[in-house]
Design a protein around this motif. Structure first.
Motif, PDB file in Angstrom:
ATOM      1  N   TYR A  63       0.888  -1.126  -0.201  1.00 55.88           N
ATOM      2  CA  TYR A  63       0.026  -0.048  -0.078  1.00 55.88           C
ATOM      3  C   TYR A  63       0.990   1.284   0.092  1.00 55.88           C
ATOM      4  CZ  TYR A  63      -2.824   3.493   2.120  1.00 55.88           C
ATOM      5  OH  TYR A  63      -3.613   4.728   2.442  1.00 55.88           O
ATOM      6  N   VAL A  64       2.048   1.277   0.765  1.00 50.22           N
ATOM      7  CA  VAL A  64       2.711   2.457   1.146  1.00 50.22           C
ATOM      8  C   VAL A  64       3.385   2.872  -0.325  1.00 50.22           C
ATOM      9  CG1 VAL A  64       4.813   3.339   2.158  1.00 50.22           C
ATOM     10  CG2 VAL A  64       2.638   2.357   3.614  1.00 50.22           C
ATOM     11  N   VAL A 131      -9.216  11.246   1.156  1.00 50.56           N
ATOM     12  CA  VAL A 131      -9.313  11.245  -0.125  1.00 50.56           C
ATOM     13  C   VAL A 131      -8.387  10.008  -0.806  1.00 50.56           C
ATOM     14  CG1 VAL A 131      -8.828  11.655  -2.573  1.00 50.56           C
ATOM     15  CG2 VAL A 131      -9.488  13.467  -0.821  1.00 50.56           C
ATOM     16  N   MET A 132      -7.170   9.799  -0.108  1.00 50.91           N
ATOM     17  CA  MET A 132      -6.400   8.752  -0.411  1.00 50.91           C
ATOM     18  C   MET A 132      -6.730   7.489   0.509  1.00 50.91           C
ATOM     19  SD  MET A 132      -4.761   9.785  -3.002  1.00 50.91           S
ATOM     20  CE  MET A 132      -3.449   8.628  -3.293  1.00 50.91           C
ATOM     21  N   LEU A 133      -7.874   7.052   0.698  1.00 47.87           N
ATOM     22  CA  LEU A 133      -8.437   6.047   1.616  1.00 47.87           C
ATOM     23  C   LEU A 133      -9.613   5.143   0.639  1.00 47.87           C
ATOM     24  CD1 LEU A 133      -8.771   8.054   4.994  1.00 47.87           C
ATOM     25  CD2 LEU A 133      -6.866   6.582   4.401  1.00 47.87           C
ATOM     26  N   ASP A 134      -9.834   4.088   1.408  1.00 48.34           N
ATOM     27  CA  ASP A 134     -10.917   3.369   0.940  1.00 48.34           C
ATOM     28  C   ASP A 134     -11.973   3.665   1.835  1.00 48.34           C
ATOM     29  OD1 ASP A 134     -12.770   1.797  -0.071  1.00 48.34           O
ATOM     30  OD2 ASP A 134     -11.969  -0.256   0.987  1.00 48.34           O
ATOM     31  N   LEU A 135     -12.596   4.741   1.419  1.00 45.20           N
ATOM     32  CA  LEU A 135     -13.858   5.364   2.419  1.00 45.20           C
ATOM     33  C   LEU A 135     -15.141   4.515   2.469  1.00 45.20           C
ATOM     34  CD1 LEU A 135     -13.360   9.084   1.197  1.00 45.20           C
ATOM     35  CD2 LEU A 135     -12.424   7.824   3.362  1.00 45.20           C
ATOM     36  N   THR A 136     -15.343   3.823   1.208  1.00 45.73           N
ATOM     37  CA  THR A 136     -16.741   3.237   1.145  1.00 45.73           C
ATOM     38  C   THR A 136     -16.536   1.686   1.930  1.00 45.73           C
ATOM     39  OG1 THR A 136     -16.048   2.360  -1.146  1.00 45.73           O
ATOM     40  CG2 THR A 136     -17.328   4.546  -0.900  1.00 45.73           C
ATOM     41  N   GLY A 137     -15.506   1.178   1.880  1.00 51.63           N
ATOM     42  CA  GLY A 137     -14.893  -0.039   2.180  1.00 51.63           C
ATOM     43  C   GLY A 137     -15.477  -1.139   0.939  1.00 51.63           C
ATOM     44  N   GLY A 138     -15.502  -0.742  -0.163  1.00 48.66           N
ATOM     45  CA  GLY A 138     -15.929  -1.363  -1.417  1.00 48.66           C
ATOM     46  C   GLY A 138     -14.450  -1.784  -2.271  1.00 48.66           C
ATOM     47  N   THR A 143      -5.059  -0.738  -2.810  1.00 52.53           N
ATOM     48  CA  THR A 143      -4.619   0.491  -3.230  1.00 52.53           C
ATOM     49  C   THR A 143      -5.740   0.970  -3.992  1.00 52.53           C
ATOM     50  OG1 THR A 143      -3.296  -0.719  -4.939  1.00 52.53           O
ATOM     51  CG2 THR A 143      -2.101   0.216  -2.970  1.00 52.53           C
ATOM     52  N   ASP A 144      -7.029   0.495  -3.968  1.00 52.02           N
ATOM     53  CA  ASP A 144      -8.045   1.177  -4.780  1.00 52.02           C
ATOM     54  C   ASP A 144      -8.835   2.148  -4.037  1.00 52.02           C
ATOM     55  OD1 ASP A 144     -10.626   1.295  -6.349  1.00 52.02           O
ATOM     56  OD2 ASP A 144     -11.144  -0.720  -5.852  1.00 52.02           O
ATOM     57  N   PHE A 145      -8.571   3.407  -4.533  1.00 49.94           N
ATOM     58  CA  PHE A 145      -9.221   4.540  -4.017  1.00 49.94           C
ATOM     59  C   PHE A 145     -10.429   4.993  -4.791  1.00 49.94           C
ATOM     60  CE2 PHE A 145      -4.583   5.279  -2.452  1.00 49.94           C
ATOM     61  CZ  PHE A 145      -4.863   4.592  -1.336  1.00 49.94           C
TER      62      PHE A 145
END
Length: 197
Positions: A63-64, A131-138, A143-145
């Motif tokens: 991820y990093v 922004v650079m996060l998986d906000l929806t959990g989907g 690394t899918d943002f």
């Protein structure tokens, strides 16, 4: 000078220290087929960061790596665009300092007004936290943002094509990380970054 000699002696002595072969062979077998383990190196972990074969640690490091690769790709393009003399129009602050008056590279940090630097730091913090996060959990992978908002045709690709494109992104990110490092070193050495015609 003494510290350089001591450091070289310690480094040469460390070369003869015994290494645990079982941990690295476990990690090698655990991640030998991981995305990004590509020819000619295959799985490459010279520091033994995932020598214990821990999948969670590997996922965090991947991820990093991808995030820093994406940032480096933008940094290389931005560095070269500015070096080519392309600037935003207008002023950077209310006192009339123009974007064109700000020098390239490290010198820009001294020339940008304090309020501008604070805005940059706040913007980066906003990106990191919102922004650079998986906000929806989907997310399909770590690394899918996209967060359900951006697709650009990703879902139209078959699984093999998606894996190939993710591998390309990892390799391009690795190249960009080395590229931005080289650009910064060249700047500090006083070497021209763009060739003169």
């Amino acid at each position: 000078m003494k510290s350089v000699i001591i450091a070289s002696l310690l480094a040469s002595a460390a070369a003869f220290a015994p290494a645990s072969q079982t941990a690295s062979s476990t990690a090698l077998s655990a991640f030998a087929d991981a995305l990004g383990a590509q020819a000619p190196l295959g799985f490459f972990d010279p520091l033994g960061l995932v020598a214990d074969g821990d999948q969670e640690t590997f996922d965090r490091l991947r991820y990093v790596e991808v995030k820093h690769g994406r940032i480096s790709m933008l940094a290389v393009v931005g560095y070269l665009v500015q070096e080519a003399g392309i600037r935003l129009p207008g002023s950077i602050d209310l006192s009339g300092t123009k974007f064109a008056d700000i020098p390239n590279g490290f010198a820009a940090f001294k020339a940008i007004p304090g309020g501008g630097l604070a805005q940059l730091l706040l913007f980066v913090g906003l990106l990191e936290s919102s922004v650079m996060l998986d906000l929806t959990g989907g997310a399909e992978f770590n690394t899918d943002f996209r967060n359900g908002a951006i697709d650009f045709g990703w879902d139209t690709f078959d699984e093999d094509t998606q894996l190939k494109k993710r591998a390309i992104e990892i390799n391009q990110g690795r190249a960009a990380m080395m590229g931005i490092l080289a650009l910064m070193v060249h700047e500090q050495l006083g070497v021209s970054i763009l060739p003169t015609l």
